[in-house]
Motif scaffolding. Structure first.
Motif, mmCIF file in Angstrom:
data_model
loop_
_atom_site.group_PDB
_atom_site.id
_atom_site.type_symbol
_atom_site.label_atom_id
_atom_site.label_comp_id
_atom_site.label_asym_id
_atom_site.label_seq_id
_atom_site.Cartn_x
_atom_site.Cartn_y
_atom_site.Cartn_z
ATOM 1 N N CYS A 3 33.596 26.668 5.607
ATOM 2 C CA CYS A 3 32.828 26.267 6.792
ATOM 3 C C CYS A 3 32.074 27.421 7.449
ATOM 4 O O CYS A 3 30.867 27.306 7.706
ATOM 5 N N LEU A 4 32.759 28.506 7.748
ATOM 6 C CA LEU A 4 32.074 29.597 8.431
ATOM 7 C C LEU A 4 31.000 30.244 7.554
ATOM 8 O O LEU A 4 29.875 30.451 8.025
ATOM 9 N N PRO A 5 31.284 30.566 6.282
ATOM 10 C CA PRO A 5 30.205 31.133 5.456
ATOM 11 C C PRO A 5 28.989 30.215 5.362
ATOM 12 O O PRO A 5 27.849 30.669 5.497
ATOM 13 N N ASN A 6 29.224 28.919 5.152
ATOM 14 C CA ASN A 6 28.095 27.991 5.035
ATOM 15 C C ASN A 6 27.321 27.888 6.336
ATOM 16 O O ASN A 6 26.088 27.760 6.336
ATOM 17 N N ALA A 7 28.028 27.940 7.459
ATOM 18 C CA ALA A 7 27.355 27.931 8.758
ATOM 19 C C ALA A 7 26.476 29.179 8.906
ATOM 20 O O ALA A 7 25.327 29.100 9.353
ATOM 21 N N ILE A 8 27.005 30.307 8.512
ATOM 22 C CA ILE A 8 26.257 31.562 8.616
ATOM 23 C C ILE A 8 25.004 31.520 7.735
ATOM 24 O O ILE A 8 23.924 31.953 8.160
ATOM 25 N N PHE A 9 25.144 30.984 6.522
ATOM 26 C CA PHE A 9 23.974 30.910 5.631
ATOM 27 C C PHE A 9 22.860 30.077 6.262
ATOM 28 O O PHE A 9 21.690 30.480 6.251
ATOM 29 N N THR A 10 23.214 28.911 6.804
ATOM 30 C CA THR A 10 22.178 28.056 7.392
ATOM 31 C C THR A 10 21.608 28.667 8.665
ATOM 32 O O THR A 10 20.421 28.503 8.962
ATOM 33 N N PHE A 11 22.435 29.379 9.401
ATOM 34 C CA PHE A 11 21.953 30.032 10.623
ATOM 35 C C PHE A 11 21.002 31.170 10.275
ATOM 36 O O PHE A 11 19.979 31.375 10.936
ATOM 37 N N GLN A 12 21.315 31.911 9.218
ATOM 38 C CA GLN A 12 20.417 32.985 8.785
ATOM 39 C C GLN A 12 19.062 32.415 8.370
ATOM 40 O O GLN A 12 18.013 32.998 8.681
ATOM 41 N N GLU A 13 19.070 31.288 7.681
ATOM 42 C CA GLU A 13 17.815 30.627 7.343
ATOM 43 C C GLU A 13 17.013 30.310 8.596
ATOM 44 O O GLU A 13 15.802 30.561 8.654
ATOM 45 N N TYR A 14 17.686 29.727 9.583
ATOM 46 C CA TYR A 14 16.985 29.370 10.824
ATOM 47 C C TYR A 14 16.394 30.612 11.481
ATOM 48 O O TYR A 14 15.229 30.605 11.919
ATOM 49 N N LEU A 15 17.176 31.669 11.571
ATOM 50 C CA LEU A 15 16.690 32.893 12.211
ATOM 51 C C LEU A 15 15.473 33.446 11.487
ATOM 52 O O LEU A 15 14.509 33.896 12.122
ATOM 53 N N ASN A 16 15.487 33.413 10.167
ATOM 54 C CA ASN A 16 14.362 33.962 9.402
ATOM 55 C C ASN A 16 13.107 33.098 9.513
ATOM 56 O O ASN A 16 11.988 33.621 9.567
ATOM 57 N N ASP A 17 13.285 31.787 9.559
ATOM 58 C CA ASP A 17 12.149 30.873 9.417
ATOM 59 C C ASP A 17 11.598 30.314 10.725
ATOM 60 O O ASP A 17 10.427 29.928 10.772
ATOM 61 N N PHE A 18 12.413 30.284 11.784
ATOM 62 C CA PHE A 18 11.999 29.552 12.980
ATOM 63 C C PHE A 18 12.195 30.292 14.307
ATOM 64 O O PHE A 18 11.529 29.973 15.284
ATOM 65 N N ALA A 19 13.101 31.240 14.354
ATOM 66 C CA ALA A 19 13.468 31.837 15.637
ATOM 67 C C ALA A 19 12.452 32.874 16.108
ATOM 68 O O ALA A 19 11.815 33.565 15.298
ATOM 69 N N HIS A 20 12.315 32.944 17.428
ATOM 70 C CA HIS A 20 11.563 34.048 18.006
ATOM 71 C C HIS A 20 12.347 35.343 17.810
ATOM 72 O O HIS A 20 13.564 35.332 17.569
ATOM 73 N N GLU A 21 11.680 36.482 17.956
ATOM 74 C CA GLU A 21 12.291 37.759 17.618
ATOM 75 C C GLU A 21 13.547 38.032 18.430
ATOM 76 O O GLU A 21 14.550 38.529 17.897
ATOM 77 N N ASP A 22 13.520 37.733 19.727
ATOM 78 C CA ASP A 22 14.703 37.979 20.559
ATOM 79 C C ASP A 22 15.884 37.152 20.082
ATOM 80 O O ASP A 22 17.009 37.653 19.964
ATOM 81 N N THR A 23 15.633 35.867 19.790
ATOM 82 C CA THR A 23 16.698 35.008 19.275
ATOM 83 C C THR A 23 17.219 35.546 17.944
ATOM 84 O O THR A 23 18.432 35.563 17.698
ATOM 85 N N LYS A 24 16.303 35.997 17.092
ATOM 86 C CA LYS A 24 16.708 36.504 15.787
ATOM 87 C C LYS A 24 17.611 37.724 15.918
ATOM 88 O O LYS A 24 18.649 37.807 15.240
#
Length: 467
Positions: free
Chosen positions: A407-428
């Protein structure tokens, strides 16, 4: 379940009401129940009833503290995010608490075309969503075949040069026959969701007038049995709090969960706990029959968490941001973000009628930032569905604690995707800091090299990696 028992009512109304006639438990009884809850094996109906009868604020805080421990032990610091897609607001029912009821002439009606469903999906993908809940009103125009096509169209949408797509669709549909569920199962849905609204069969009659499909209490109650027979592995139950006595509704949820466990070897995958909110043209939403206070709502969330420790708990945007931010600490494991409850609203605000008033109007990134502030990893994970860890197999991994290694690794993988593809720099930057902290605290040290390898691949452009 054999056909003769398919529509058998298993909610014992008189017995559940009798359990709530007791006095508040003494401190020693509370201690025993809460100590048992920390063994992560759940509670029985009598124990749940005892906790529901607690009114002392200090004792309620003890319940909340136990729920926090249970939640943290099983789910850790992660929260699953999703968004609903309302495919229409045309309905043949007349539920007295819903804006979609057929006699309400105050809203604009719409059933989305397949192209419009694709547009809604595209709009959500551009926000970063990967999980959706397709919601279909009860009418004669968008039945099972319509929904199956909607599922296929939703899965088929691609954004960002094909890298972004919906990875799991859960569905919320009116009760159906076994054959219909078999059709849904072939479309690879995740969880089938249907709320009983109220488990009190007498109150049910008041809120669901005769002459409409939803008036049949028993048919709705036994829908999950037909879903299981049709091959659906994961089902989600719920009650609409505010229609009846919240204590009775919690016991109804518990008895429903026990029925599923006894009959199919696995209780509900999720429990939803919507609280009745104002809705245009719905008399019982404007004047809530039995309002649930904020304090009582927090208490019932905590009790459900310790009574059904391995069942996901879903909180919608009916609740305001402050309530949602608080309840993630005491039970909630899945939460919607940036939701709209009127068909077509993600792609274009066209004034169609919504089902109820939203309490949380924040956009997706604002919700994610609040989770980062609270130390929670936002998760878009769908790994268990696609690895076949569903139904009883999921529970076989969850109860001994083995599911946490995924659960935690998979959550981290999807969160990293979000940060790379959609987040503003501060959020990232803040999100990256949280991921680093989580990995430092992660107790499965043997998995760290593989996790870091996957994160490197994600940073190079790889997507949809999961254990």
């Amino acid at each position: 379940m054999d056909i003769a028992n398919r529509n058998k009512v298993f909610i014992d109304r008189d017995y559940l009401h009798s359990l709530l006639e007791r006095k508040a438990p003494e401190q020693n009884e509370i201690n025993n129940i809460l100590n048992k809850s920390l063994e992560l094996k759940g509670l029985n109906l009598e124990e749940v009833a005892a906790l529901l009868c607690v009114e002392d604020k200090n004792q309620i805080q003890q319940i909340m503290n136990a729920a926090h421990k249970v939640k943290d032990e099983i789910y850790g610091k992660r929260l699953v995010l999703f968004a609903p897609i309302y495919t229409g607001n045309v309905c043949c029912n007349n539920c007295t608490y819903c804006s979609f009821r057929k006699d309400n002439h105050l809203i604009k009606r719409k059933i989305l075309t397949m192209e419009e469903i694709e547009q809604e999906t595209s709009a959500l993908l551009k926000q970063g969503h990967k999980r959706v809940l397709l919601i279909c009103g009860e009418n004669n125009k968008n039945g099972t075949e319509y929904m199956c096509e909607a599922i296929r169209r939703t899965y088929g949408v691609r954004e960002n040069n094909g890298r972004d797509y919906i990875r799991r669709i859960n569905v919320e549909l009116a009760p159906m026959e076994v054959e219909d569920f078999a059709m849904l199962h072939k479309e690879k849905i995740g969880t089938y969701v249907c709320f009983q609204e109220t488990y009190d069969s007498e109150l049910y009659k008041r809120f669901h007038p005769a002459g409409t499909p939803k008036a049949d209490y028993a048919y709705r109650l036994t829908v999950m049995d037909r879903a299981q027979e049709g091959g659906i592995n994961d089902v989600g139950i719920g009650a609409l709090f505010g229609l009846g006595d919240y204590k009775f509704e919690v016991l109804g949820l518990m008895q429903h969960a026990k029925h599923l466990e006894d009959c199919y070897g696995c209780g509900p995958h999720t429990v939803s706990i919507p609280r009745l909110e104002p809705a245009i043209g719905a008399p019982d939403a404007e004047h809530v029959p039995q309002p649930v206070s904020d304090d009582d709502f927090k208490k019932l969330v905590a009790i459900i968490r310790i009574a059904l420790p391995y069942t996901g708990m879903i909180l919608s945007t009916r609740e305001n941001s402050a309530m949602r931010n608080e309840l993630i600490n005491f039970g909630i494991s899945q939460i919607s973000a940036g939701s709209r409850t009127n068909p077509g609203a993600y792609a274009e605000e066209d004034g169609t009628g919504s089902q109820f008033e939203l309490g949380d109007h924040r956009e997706m990134e604002d919700v994610i930032n609040s989770f980062i502030d609270a130390g929670y990893i936002p998760s878009f994970c769908t790994g268990c569905y696609r690895k076949g860890r569903v139904g009883e197999d999921f529970m076989d991994l969850a109860k001994p604690g083995l599911i946490k290694q995924y659960c935690l690794p998979n959550a981290i993988f999807t969160f990293q995707e979000y940060l790379n593809d959609f987040a503003h720099e501060d959020t990232k930057q803040r999100g990256m800091k949280l991921i680093k902290q989580m990995l430092e605290e992660y107790d499965q040290k043997q998995l760290i090299p593989k996790i870091e390898s996957n994160l490197n691949e994600i940073n190079k452009g790889q997507r949809d990696l999961y254990f």
